[in-house]
Design a protein around this motif. Structure first.
Motif, PDB file in Angstrom:
ATOM      1  N   SER A  27      73.268  42.321  31.710  1.00 39.74           N
ATOM      2  CA  SER A  27      73.936  42.554  30.673  1.00 39.74           C
ATOM      3  C   SER A  27      73.820  43.650  29.808  1.00 39.74           C
ATOM      4  O   SER A  27      73.119  44.760  30.056  1.00 39.74           O
ATOM      5  CB  SER A  27      73.330  41.363  29.878  1.00 39.74           C
ATOM      6  N   LEU A  28      74.928  43.815  28.735  1.00 37.10           N
ATOM      7  CA  LEU A  28      74.542  45.145  28.159  1.00 37.10           C
ATOM      8  C   LEU A  28      73.363  45.242  27.196  1.00 37.10           C
ATOM      9  O   LEU A  28      72.951  46.170  26.911  1.00 37.10           O
ATOM     10  CB  LEU A  28      75.689  44.732  26.551  1.00 37.10           C
ATOM     11  N   TYR A  29      72.679  44.097  27.191  1.00 34.86           N
ATOM     12  CA  TYR A  29      71.244  44.129  26.597  1.00 34.86           C
ATOM     13  C   TYR A  29      70.159  44.240  27.461  1.00 34.86           C
ATOM     14  O   TYR A  29      68.947  44.313  26.957  1.00 34.86           O
ATOM     15  CB  TYR A  29      71.018  42.955  25.456  1.00 34.86           C
ATOM     16  N   GLN A  30      70.255  44.756  28.683  1.00 32.83           N
ATOM     17  CA  GLN A  30      69.014  44.945  29.602  1.00 32.83           C
ATOM     18  C   GLN A  30      68.246  45.742  29.358  1.00 32.83           C
ATOM     19  O   GLN A  30      66.899  45.889  29.748  1.00 32.83           O
ATOM     20  CB  GLN A  30      69.721  45.083  31.032  1.00 32.83           C
ATOM     21  N   THR A  31      68.327  46.959  28.489  1.00 32.16           N
ATOM     22  CA  THR A  31      67.651  47.997  28.042  1.00 32.16           C
ATOM     23  C   THR A  31      66.781  47.399  26.536  1.00 32.16           C
ATOM     24  O   THR A  31      66.243  48.557  26.131  1.00 32.16           O
ATOM     25  CB  THR A  31      68.120  49.123  27.902  1.00 32.16           C
ATOM     26  N   ASN A  32      67.243  46.363  26.349  1.00 35.92           N
ATOM     27  CA  ASN A  32      66.436  46.093  24.963  1.00 35.92           C
ATOM     28  C   ASN A  32      65.038  45.953  25.072  1.00 35.92           C
ATOM     29  O   ASN A  32      64.424  46.005  26.186  1.00 35.92           O
ATOM     30  CB  ASN A  32      66.984  44.546  24.584  1.00 35.92           C
ATOM     31  N   THR A  33      64.306  45.946  24.000  1.00 29.31           N
ATOM     32  CA  THR A  33      62.880  45.874  24.071  1.00 29.31           C
ATOM     33  C   THR A  33      62.272  44.590  24.517  1.00 29.31           C
ATOM     34  O   THR A  33      62.774  43.556  24.239  1.00 29.31           O
ATOM     35  CB  THR A  33      62.185  46.147  22.492  1.00 29.31           C
ATOM     36  N   LEU A  34      61.371  44.657  25.542  1.00 27.29           N
ATOM     37  CA  LEU A  34      60.871  43.325  25.966  1.00 27.29           C
ATOM     38  C   LEU A  34      59.238  43.318  25.772  1.00 27.29           C
ATOM     39  O   LEU A  34      58.491  44.149  25.515  1.00 27.29           O
ATOM     40  CB  LEU A  34      60.955  43.424  27.471  1.00 27.29           C
ATOM     41  N   ASN A  35      58.992  41.969  25.322  1.00 22.68           N
ATOM     42  CA  ASN A  35      57.485  41.525  25.284  1.00 22.68           C
ATOM     43  C   ASN A  35      57.223  40.506  26.216  1.00 22.68           C
ATOM     44  O   ASN A  35      57.397  39.288  25.659  1.00 22.68           O
ATOM     45  CB  ASN A  35      57.239  41.349  23.743  1.00 22.68           C
ATOM     46  N   GLY A  36      57.286  40.829  27.394  1.00 19.47           N
ATOM     47  CA  GLY A  36      56.940  39.853  28.312  1.00 19.47           C
ATOM     48  C   GLY A  36      55.450  39.512  28.717  1.00 19.47           C
ATOM     49  O   GLY A  36      54.692  40.102  27.970  1.00 19.47           O
ATOM     50  N   LEU A  37      55.367  38.602  29.457  1.00 18.52           N
ATOM     51  CA  LEU A  37      53.981  38.163  29.929  1.00 18.52           C
ATOM     52  C   LEU A  37      53.103  39.180  30.236  1.00 18.52           C
ATOM     53  O   LEU A  37      51.932  39.368  29.744  1.00 18.52           O
ATOM     54  CB  LEU A  37      53.989  37.031  30.854  1.00 18.52           C
ATOM     55  N   GLY A  38      53.511  39.901  30.901  1.00 16.85           N
ATOM     56  CA  GLY A  38      52.840  41.165  31.684  1.00 16.85           C
ATOM     57  C   GLY A  38      52.496  42.046  30.114  1.00 16.85           C
ATOM     58  O   GLY A  38      51.314  42.718  30.277  1.00 16.85           O
TER      59      GLY A  38
END
Length: 630
Positions: A332-343
């Motif tokens: 999506s357009l938002y694939q580079t948003n900030t992520l806060n994943g389990l990792g």
């Protein structure tokens, strides 16, 4: 002469690369405080990797103009055509440079490189153009200086065809080779999939991905992707968080205390519907081993996938991002948003993080996404060290050898570790190794034999794993990415379309939870952190720990065909802004219009997810502005 041709092409292109590298350096200097913890080696690596993205976008826009200028140097063409090529070269590259300069300031507002979504505020930009120029005059001045540099460099290119005795074919081959090289450069190399913006975040640490990217690449690679419009059911985002907080409130849990940090292994099974199991069904099913695990551990029969495709499952499971828009988050357009994943959270606690996918590298975009979600080590088909006979001829490695390979790698990791593996053998065309083609029952669906094979592969994995030193200190989470075809009436409904297994298993502990409650993929991340007693520094406002769910507020969410759904214990809410919201039973019969509390909840979910994606505030909703301040 061919050397002179390539020298001309190379010098023109090198000039453009220098300009883009200068823009990257300025971006880094503007936001250097965000990269204080990055080493010099990491920063240099980001700059070098960025050249790959620069080459891609510059070749895409310049190959025709550079060739035209080169032809004008070696063959007589109309002067007007040569002059037109020069003008277009200046204008196009000035545009690219200006786009690249946008994020010297705009990044401060969005926290990510600008994409095609900026067209959504084009009217605002037009209306505010004069004050934008005044307030950001330094950016306008810089753009003008770079424009002059491009202009002066291009004007120096004279129309003086060099006469050569070489045949035209000699130069035609030279041009053809250049075009071939350009095609490779545009797609970013020979890998399975062309370059995508989220691949920039494969660097370490992931936040340097914004240094790797250039804004023109991000904009033009998101052209054609569907945008989502912001929604404002609530004027104040605090009202949204209050509604969601009420639904997410948890009861106190009595989870075991651990002297030794626990490992986490997440197994994601391809196309594994609950329909295919024997447990909770009035028939034997095709998964004797998985049934045996489910009977003696935490098995959630009312567990739902957040989407219908694999690319929606992995963000849901590893980052609590459900698929609540038409386009999967990964593309999506938002694939580079900030992520806060389990990792992200577990790496802070010293965990080794890894993701295994038995398919070709680049498949489903999992490599880029998982690294962006701080699963630092990715293992795909390229990394597989087993026999060539383990390849299924279609997608990747058969489940049995791949799960053994997975186990072997787990043995080499320092503890504690978190690792996820995604199997593939139950994916169409449901290939099986020759020695197993008649071993598992066929049933009435093509998928059933491969389900039996994957279940057998799981049995063999656990038989091997339980001999390892790390096994008794490990929480296992087993689920599936999505459902597949149906042949049982019980599952030919909306509930059946999303009902996938979820099992929590610890070989040395008896876990406790109310397994009758509704759960979904986005619950896995908070559940794992809850079990490990790790506080999430930036939690999503969707998803609950299965160990503390309250019966009255257990829910699951998903979206398809422009319709939002929230699954509750006895029924589900369905609808959208255009047709309103109704309540249906699990036979898909409408019961009544949704009541006020139900409408408020689903509207809060929609506003939080939609605006959180658009404004990059999904994990930092406190930064979302009220309507009056937008």
């Amino acid at each position: 002469m061919i050397v002179a041709l390539y020298r001309f092409l190379f010098t023109r292109f090198l000039f453009l690369l220098i300009l883009f590298s200068l823009c990257r350096l300025l971006f880094y200097l503007f936001y250097s405080n965000q990269f204080d913890n990055c080493t010099n080696e990491q920063i240099i690596h980001a700059f070098l990797l960025g050249l790959r993205f620069d080459i891609s976008i510059l070749l895409a826009f310049n190959v025709v103009f550079i060739l035209l200028l080169a032809i004008g140097r070696f063959f007589e063409i109309p002067k007007l055509l040569f002059f037109t090529g020069k003008i277009l070269f200046v204008l196009v590259n000035t545009m690219l440079i200006c786009l690249n300069l946008i994020d010297l300031e705009y990044f401060a507002f969005t926290g990510k490189r600008t994409g095609i979504e900026i067209l959504g505020i084009k009217d605002d930009i037009g209306n505010q153009f004069s004050q934008l120029v005044l307030n950001y005059w330094h950016i306008a001045l810089l753009a003008f200086v770079l424009f002059l540099w491009i202009l002066l460099r291009t004007l120096r290119i004279k129309y003086k065809p060099v006469k050569s005795q070489r045949p035209v074919l000699y130069f035609a081959i030279g041009y053809a080779v250049f075009i071939g090289i350009a095609v490779i450069g545009i797609r970013g190399g020979f890998q399975l999939k062309p370059l995508r913006p989220n691949l920039a975040f494969s660097v370490e640490p992931g936040k340097l991905g914004n240094v790797v990217l250039n804004t023109p690449f991000n904009i033009f690679m998101t052209v054609g992707l569907e945008t989502i419009e912001p929604v404002y059911y609530y004027n104040d985002p605090k009202e949204v968080s209050a509604v969601l907080a009420a639904w997410n409130s948890q009861k106190n849990t009595l989870l075991p205390q651990h002297k030794t940090p626990q490992n986490v292994v997440i197994i994601i099974l391809e196309s594994f519907s609950s329909e295919y199991m024997g447990i909770n069904n009035p028939y034997e099913g095709y998964t004797p081993f998985l049934d045996s695990l489910a009977k003696t551990n935490l098995f959630f029969p009312n567990h739902f996938a957040n989407g219908k495709i694999s690319m929606e499952a992995v963000p849901s499971i590893l980052a609590s991002i459900p698929g609540l828009m038409q386009e999967p988050y990964i593309t999506s357009l938002y694939q580079t948003n900030t992520l806060n994943g389990l990792g992200t959270e577990l790496r802070k606690k010293g965990y080794h993080t890894s993701f295994f996918h038995a398919a070709k590298n680049g498949s489903m975009g999992f490599d880029a996404f998982t690294q962006n979600a701080d699963f630092a080590h990715y293992y795909g088909l390229n990394e597989y060290t087993g026999s060539e006979e383990d390849y299924d001829g279609n997608w990747g490695i058969y489940d049995e050898p791949y799960l053994q390979y997975f186990n072997k790698n787990l043995n080499s990791f320092p503890q504690p570790f978190v690792s996820a593996v995604f199997t593939i053998s139950s994916h169409q065309p449901y290939s099986l190794p020759d020695k197993y083609k008649t071993r598992f029952p066929k049933g009435s669906l093509d998928i059933y034999q491969s389900i039996g094979y994957t279940d057998y592969s799981l049995r063999k994995f656990f038989e091997t794993a339980k001999k390892e030193m790390w096994y008794n200190n490990t929480l296992f989470v087993i689920t599936a990415d999505h459902t597949q075809m149906h042949d049982k009436k019980k599952y030919t409904n909306t509930r059946g379309d999303y009902n996938v297994p979820l099992i929590f298993f610890h070989p040395a502990e008896k876990l406790k939870a109310d397994t009758s409650l509704v759960a979904d993929h986005i619950d896995i991340l908070p559940s794992v952190l809850d079990y490990l007693q790790i506080t999430n520094s930036a939690p999503a406002l969707l998803g609950q720990s299965v160990f503390g769910k309250k019966p009255e507020h257990a829910y699951a969410v998903n979206f398809s065909n422009n319709t939002y759904r929230i699954f509750l214990q006895e029924h589900y809410i369905e609808g959208n802004a255009g047709k309103g919201f109704v309540v249906k039973d699990y036979n898909d019969q409408q019961l009544r219009p949704a009541n006020t509390e139900e409408v408020k909840f689903i509207q809060a979910v929609i506003q939080y997810y939609t605006n959180g994606m658009i404004h990059n505030t999904y994990y930092h909703w406190e930064n979302e502005l009220p309507v009056t301040q937008k």
